[in-house]
Scaffold this motif. Sequence first.
Motif: not given
Length: 516
Positions: A383-386, A392-395, A99-100
Motif C-alpha cells: 500500500n505505497p504512496p499514491k 509519492y515523488a520521492l518514493w 526507502i524513505t
Amino acid sequence: METARDYLHWIHMRTAQTLSGIVARRFFNTSTRIMASGKTLTVSNINPNVIKMEYAVRGTIVIRAVELEKELAAGVQKPFPNVIKANIGDAHAMGQKPITFIRQLLACIANPSLMETDKSLPSDVIEHAKAFLGSCGGKSAGAYSQSTGVEIVRKHVAEYISRRDNGVPSNSEDICLSGGASESIRNVLKLFINKGSGKKVGVMIPIPQYPLYSATIEEFGLGQVGYYLSESSNWSLDEAELERSFEEHSKEYDIRVLCVINPGNPTGQVLSRDNIETIIKFAQKKKLFILADEVYQDNVYAQGSQFHSFKKVLVEMGEPYNKLELASFHSVSKGYMGECGMRGGYVEFLNLDPEVYVLFKKMISAKLCSTVLGQAVIDAVVNPPKEGEPSYALWKKEKDDVLASLKERATLVEKAYSSIDGISCNPVQGAMYAFPQITIPQKAVEKAQSLNQQPDFFYALELLESTGICIVPGSGFGQKDGTYHFRTTILPQPELFKDMLARFTDFHTKFLAKYK
C-alpha cells in the motif's frame, strides 16, 4: 548447532582438511559426545535430521568469512583490506539505502509521538501510520496481532495482489502474514509431514535450488525430488525433465508437492508464461500442490522478460487448472525494498481444503504472531504512496533508482564473468544473483578430493582466503554431476563491485596457472 559448526571449522583450519559427509558426521558425533559428557541432550540423541540438514548460504565458508573480518579488525595482516560478502541477498548490508517512506512509516508506528512533534513528516505517512495503529491492539505495535496478521495489512495485501494480477480476485482471509517468506514456506511444508504413511512425502524442487528447501525437507523428514533446470537454455525447464524426475522418485516417495522459484534463485531466470502453463499442466496431471516462491517479483531486468504470477496464470487457464491447490509467497526482503532484517512476508492460499486451513491457522497460532513492525513494512510495500500524495515523488524516484541500478549491475555481472577464461555465465534476467559455471582444472579437483572437499567448495575457500571475497559454491544449491558453479549476488555497489571483480580475476588467473 552454530557452536558445533565453529568447532568443526577450528579443527579444519588446523588440519587443512574439511571433514564432510559420513566422515564429518562420525567425527562430529564422537568429538561432541566427549565434549558434552554428562549432558542430557547430546549429538548422539538429538534429532538426527538437524545433523543432516545443510544451509550453504550460511555454511562453513561464511563462518570463515566472519572470522576473517574479526582478524582484520584485530589488526591481523591479510592480502586484502576487507571481506566482501557476495554470498547472500542482503541489499542493505551491501550499501543500499532504505526507502524513505518505509522508514518514516516505521518511525511513526514505533514512536507515535513523532506524529505530533516532527513537523517534517509528510501527511500521508501520518495517515498511513494512524490507520495501521488503529488496527493494532491498544493502538500499539507492541501488542500481539492475530496469528494470521494485522487485519488491515491482509486487506491491503489482497488489494495489491488483485492489482498485480489485472483484477483476479484475492480474499484477505486466504492470506497469512509471517516473519519473511521463509517462515511461511516452512509452515506450509510442515503440513506434509506424515510419518503414518508408508513412504516419505516427496517434494519436487528445482536444481539448482535455494537451500532453504533442501534444508527444510531434510529437517522435516520429507523426501527431496530434484528436477534439473536447463543451463543451456538459460535455466528454463521442460515437461520431460519433470516427468523423468517424478517417475524416477515415485517408487521411493509419495510425491505431493511441486516447488517453483520465479524469478529464480540462484539462477536468475524469469519463467515465460508458456513455461508456467507447462508446469501447471504437469501439476494438474500428477495431482501436485504447487508452492510458488515469488519473492523476486519486482526484480525483472531483461528485455522481453515479464513476471507472471502462478495464481494469475492458473486462474486464467480455467478448468481444471483453476482448481489446483496453490500457496504463493512474497517478502519485503527483496525487490526494491531489501528490508531483510525486518522479517516481513506472506503466503496466499488458493483452493486449500477449508478444514486444512483451520488446522494451519491453529498450527501457526502456537507461535502467536510474526513481528508487528515486519507487518508494517509489508503494509508499506503493498500500500505505497499514491500519485498526488506528498510522499509519492520521492518514493517513486527511490524505487526506480534502486531497480535501475540493479538492472545495470545484472548486465555488468554477466558480461564481467563471461569475459574471464574458464567461466561462463547466463544472462541475469531477474532476482539478485548470478550462477556462473567454472572450469576447475583436474589437478585442483584431485587436490580437493584429497582434502575430502567438493571441488567448488575448495575453489570458494581458496578465493576467500586469498581475496576476502565470500561466495557460495554451487554444490550447496545442487548441480549436474561434473559441473561446478558458484552463486554471487549482484548487490555490491558499483565501486565495490569493480574492486571485487579485480580481486576475483587476479585470483582466478593464478588459480588456473597453479593447477594447470
